[in-house]
Design an enzyme around this catalytic site. Sequence first.
Site, short mmCIF file in Angstrom:
data_model
loop_
_atom_site.label_atom_id
_atom_site.label_comp_id
_atom_site.label_asym_id
_atom_site.label_seq_id
_atom_site.Cartn_x
_atom_site.Cartn_y
_atom_site.Cartn_z
N LYS A 1 31.01 -51.73 -2.42
CA LYS A 1 30.83 -51.31 -3.81
C LYS A 1 32.04 -51.76 -4.62
O LYS A 1 33.18 -51.59 -4.16
CB LYS A 1 30.69 -49.78 -3.85
CG LYS A 1 30.32 -49.22 -5.22
CD LYS A 1 30.18 -47.70 -5.19
CE LYS A 1 29.66 -47.12 -6.49
NZ LYS A 1 29.51 -45.66 -6.45
N SER B 1 25.09 -44.10 -8.63
CA SER B 1 25.73 -45.30 -9.09
C SER B 1 25.82 -46.42 -8.06
O SER B 1 25.99 -47.58 -8.44
CB SER B 1 27.13 -44.97 -9.58
OG SER B 1 27.95 -44.55 -8.50
N SER C 1 25.73 -40.20 -6.00
CA SER C 1 25.74 -41.66 -6.16
C SER C 1 25.57 -42.47 -4.88
O SER C 1 25.44 -43.70 -4.96
CB SER C 1 27.04 -42.10 -6.84
OG SER C 1 26.98 -41.89 -8.22
#
Lengths: 486, 95
Positions: free
Chosen positions: A78, A157, A181
């Site tokens: 990420k 997210s 997330s």
Amino acid sequence: MAELTDLTIAGARDELAKGAISAADLTAAHIAAVDAASDLNAFILTTPDSAAAAAAASDARRARGEVGPLDGIPVAIKDLFCTEGIQTTAASHILEGFKPTYESSVTARLWDAGAVMLGKANLDEFAMGSSNMTSHFGPVKNPWGRSSGRDLVPGGSSGGSAAAVAARAAMGATGTDTGGSIRQPAAFCGIVGTKPTYGRCSRWGVVAFASSLDHPGPLTRTVRDAAIMLGVMAGHDPKDSTSANVPVPDFEAALTGDVRGLKIGIPAEYRMDGMSPEIEGLWSQGADWLRQAGAEIVEVSLPLTKYALPCYYIVAPAEASSNLARYDGVRYGLRVPGEDLTDTYERTRAEGFGEEVQRRVLIGTYVLSAGYYDAYYLKAQKVRTRILEDFRAAFERCDALLTPTSPYPAFGIGEKMDDPIAMYLNDVFTVPASMAGLPAISVPAGLSGDGLPLGLQVISRAFDEETMFRIADVVEGAAGFDTRPR
Amino acid sequence: MALDKQTVARVARLARIHTNDDQLDALARQLSNILGWIEQLREVDTDQTAPMTSVAEMTLAMREDRVTDGAYPEKVLANAPVRTDDFYTVPKVVE
């Protein structure tokens, strides 16, 4: 043998150990898969050359008999984890071009274990969002929308991480979970998302959103892979003062398949008004699977459940407004010159931050400002104590909780953007465990009427990821869910 | 609680985010909606409850008070938008 990109981490580990495949071939197959999946926009940056070099180095290590627990396994990171010398943006214009001069503790652990980085995965800007639509680098598409031609969100997210793993463009990915997330995008993309206990994984070198809520964790296609990957990511780190100095158990060894005698709590308050029958049906099905496996199902009560989300939307923006004060156009990232220093700060932040990030910084600044602190922030921290007390009381009566992960499956790109509160409601089932710092995992368990994946969530006591994994593994086995997007 | 334009402008100033006058009405409406929704927390009785200070039951570790890091200005300044020698450079703040 199946395609290299269909292997699980555990499967690839065995094939590599037998010498049946090479790390170079495994990574090459994934580099090709990353290219083939470029329509998803799951990556902000790909690093094929360094990936190939890292895979070759892995093969060389293996030839010398030095093998780490993730040796030769290609993963996505990420783009919230700082990677030395490699652009790290948090999907924000304000950090575009930022190349950290240090490596986050979690990614350093992955590389020490032999993992190979394929690239930096897309996300909601500063991890603020539940759809991946707030990224400065554009939205990510959910691979489950491909066949029907619908542009669906992957959740957020950690949307790029989830899309890449679901599309078989990475064997696993790192994510971060502040209010859901990791778990919500895992549910939307039909994969496994694990948020460990607060303090289990170091936050050092992870771009901060809300420090008391940020949890790094893995996204994988199986529970076993989650156990393997979390085992590498977890561990005490003196550089993070909230990192827990406790031993990391062998999570994989917890997957015994035996849940006999465990008490699984079903929290009544998660049965919300207007909950879709298919979500409710899957939830009962999950309880039945566990009952059939010998667990005992008990009704429990978490009375504060409905207050967790509004509580989160005080605490998280308050911490975000403090953490994001560092983006001033002086030390790194974007600078927009103004008439004087204050004007430079203000113009840099107005241009550098997207709409949702600005909204949250403003809310956070307001609830912390003189005259409002007690009414909002202090009140929220008291409610947070009561949420934790709720969970403690429930865990007097059961060993773990079973709930849905999300109130609905993936929605269309562009939907819910005009109504922040509707978007926030995505996280209604995931936020309570975040507020209490408890380990929680989303397991894909079935399909909606529209053929989209739905997840079930298992929440356990703090630092008892082993029970969480053991239950999740049994749910996964009973569901027999094929994680291939269709 | 409904926020007016002036309050939003003041908060934006505190947050060091430039706003144009034509943005303030929409922002005031959005922030008021969010705050109105948050206010349901008032229903929760917290008279006997202490505010949470740490979600994990742990005491922060002490360490020896000595310098353990530093002395690499090139690394620290590597991402500076503007620099002069080993310093960040900002617009003049002293007349």
